[in-house]
Structure formats: structure tokens, C-alpha cells
Enzyme design. Structure first.
Site, PDB file in Angstrom:
ATOM      1  N   CYS A  62     -23.054  22.020 -36.710  1.00  0.00           N
ATOM      2  CA  CYS A  62     -24.536  21.498 -37.341  1.00  0.00           C
ATOM      3  C   CYS A  62     -25.319  22.058 -38.263  1.00  0.00           C
ATOM      4  O   CYS A  62     -25.993  21.611 -39.453  1.00  0.00           O
ATOM      5  CB  CYS A  62     -25.059  21.612 -35.862  1.00  0.00           C
ATOM      6  SG  CYS A  62     -23.951  20.350 -35.051  1.00  0.00           S
TER       7      CYS A  62
ATOM      8  N   HIS B 276     -22.100  15.860 -31.855  1.00  0.00           N
ATOM      9  CA  HIS B 276     -24.006  16.873 -31.644  1.00  0.00           C
ATOM     10  C   HIS B 276     -25.060  15.372 -31.994  1.00  0.00           C
ATOM     11  O   HIS B 276     -24.894  15.060 -32.891  1.00  0.00           O
ATOM     12  CB  HIS B 276     -23.820  18.314 -32.455  1.00  0.00           C
ATOM     13  CG  HIS B 276     -22.548  19.010 -31.834  1.00  0.00           C
ATOM     14  ND1 HIS B 276     -22.944  20.289 -31.898  1.00  0.00           N
ATOM     15  CD2 HIS B 276     -21.336  18.714 -31.613  1.00  0.00           C
ATOM     16  CE1 HIS B 276     -21.019  20.752 -31.759  1.00  0.00           C
ATOM     17  NE2 HIS B 276     -20.434  19.690 -30.698  1.00  0.00           N
TER      18      HIS B 276
ATOM     19  N   CYS C  64     -24.944  24.754 -33.417  1.00  0.00           N
ATOM     20  CA  CYS C  64     -23.908  25.774 -33.394  1.00  0.00           C
ATOM     21  C   CYS C  64     -23.368  25.711 -35.464  1.00  0.00           C
ATOM     22  O   CYS C  64     -24.367  25.477 -35.772  1.00  0.00           O
ATOM     23  CB  CYS C  64     -22.833  24.634 -32.551  1.00  0.00           C
ATOM     24  SG  CYS C  64     -22.524  23.413 -33.928  1.00  0.00           S
TER      25      CYS C  64
ATOM     26  N   GLU D 295     -27.408  16.881 -33.493  1.00  0.00           N
ATOM     27  CA  GLU D 295     -27.895  16.965 -34.598  1.00  0.00           C
ATOM     28  C   GLU D 295     -26.795  16.141 -36.152  1.00  0.00           C
ATOM     29  O   GLU D 295     -27.970  15.888 -36.699  1.00  0.00           O
ATOM     30  CB  GLU D 295     -27.808  18.640 -34.926  1.00  0.00           C
ATOM     31  CG  GLU D 295     -28.539  19.337 -34.300  1.00  0.00           C
ATOM     32  CD  GLU D 295     -28.145  20.198 -32.866  1.00  0.00           C
ATOM     33  OE1 GLU D 295     -28.230  20.292 -32.264  1.00  0.00           O
ATOM     34  OE2 GLU D 295     -27.103  19.145 -32.622  1.00  0.00           O
TER      35      GLU D 295
END
Length: 163
Positions: free
Chosen positions: A92, A59, A89, A61
Site C-alpha cells: 500500500c 486492502h 503495508c 488503502e
């Protein structure tokens, strides 16, 4: 070092995250980008890299946090801000809290993951001081329209973009 959150130019740093999102889109990834900022400078950049790394945890992040990790570990991390083009999410959000980040600024709301209840977890609430959304949302929407209109429709309907 604590940051005057209200005095920060959040749009300028969100534009940096949008640059990462555009690079992700150009690479065939979901157009999601993130940057970590400390004391007015970007210390970590990341973009979605699910396809390139063949990993569902690549991801934006997390990639930004990993790039900033040495700085964060070596310095006092008070005042760090994570800017991301899509609301983080749960995974994260947990990583941000575990990294002792204090602030999260995001562009688009994630109607599928709905991570806001995670903010009620005591450990997360203790770490995250500011959680602000809607910054340059139109620009993020435009990137999704450009690179992944089907994924955008699914996000807006509250469905998984990977389904």
C-alpha cells in the site's frame, strides 16, 4: 494546490477512516478503513475486503485509492492525504507513492509489516512528504478489540494477522 498539513483536522478525517473500519468489522473483515482527502473533502473511501473479494490485495488503502483514482488522475494531486486506521503495508505504501500522494496519516502502528524502512527508498521518499501515526489510536484499538481481538494480539506481538 499544496495543503497546510498542520492546519488540517486530522482527527476528523481519521474518524471517517474509522467509520470504514467499523463497516469492515461488521462485515467480518479485519477492521481496517481508509479515506483519501483533497482540499478538505473525502474523495475516496475503502475498507478491508479480503473475505468479500477473496483477495489478499483487497486492502482498505488500495480500495480508497481506486475510488479516488479518477479524481487524482484528472486533477493535480498535490495536497492529497491518505488516512488509514492501520499503518500501510509495503504494498500500500508503494501504491500511495505511485499515486503521487504526498501525505499519510495512520492510527495504529503495524508491528508485523514494519513498513518504515520502505520510506528510505528514494522513489518513495521523493513522493511522501508527511508520514504521521498515532492519530485516534485508542479508537482503532477498540475496534480491533471489538471485532478481532486475536488479530490485535498478533499485530501487537509482531506476527501476521493472517497466520
Amino acid at each position: 494546490m499544496d495543503v497546510d498539513f498542520e492546519a488540517v483536522d486530522h482527527e476528523a478525517f481519521m474518524r471517517e477512516a474509522l467509520k470504514e473500519a467499523e463497516l469492515a468489522g461488521l462485515a467480518g473483515e479485519m477492521p481496517i478503513g481508509a479515506v483519501v482527502v483533497h482540499a478538505g473533502r473525502v474523495i475516496g473511501r475503502g475498507r478491508a475486503q479480503h473475505q468479500a473479494r477473496q483477495s489478499e490485495i483487497a486492502h482498505a488503502e488500495l480500495n480508497a485509492l481506486l475510488q479516488a483514482e479518477q479524481f487524482i488522475h484528472a486533477h493535480i494531486h498535490d495536497g492529497c492525504i491518505l488516512y488509514t486506521t492501520l499503518e500501510p503495508c509495503v504494498m500500500c505504501l508503494g501504491a500511495v507513492a505511485m499515486s503521487d500522494m504526498e501525505h499519510i496519516v495512520y492510527s495504529m502502528t503495524d508491528n508485523w509489516m514494519k513498513p518504515k524502512p520502505m520510506l528510505e527508498v528514494e522513489h518513495v521518499r521523493r513522493h511522501i512528504k508527511k508520514y504521521v501515526g498515532g492519530i485516534l489510536e485508542e479508537e482503532s484499538l477498540w475496534l480491533w478489540e471489538r471485532f478481532d481481538p486475536h488479530g490485535l494480539k498478533m499485530l501487537q506481538e509482531g506476527r501476521s494477522v493472517t497466520a
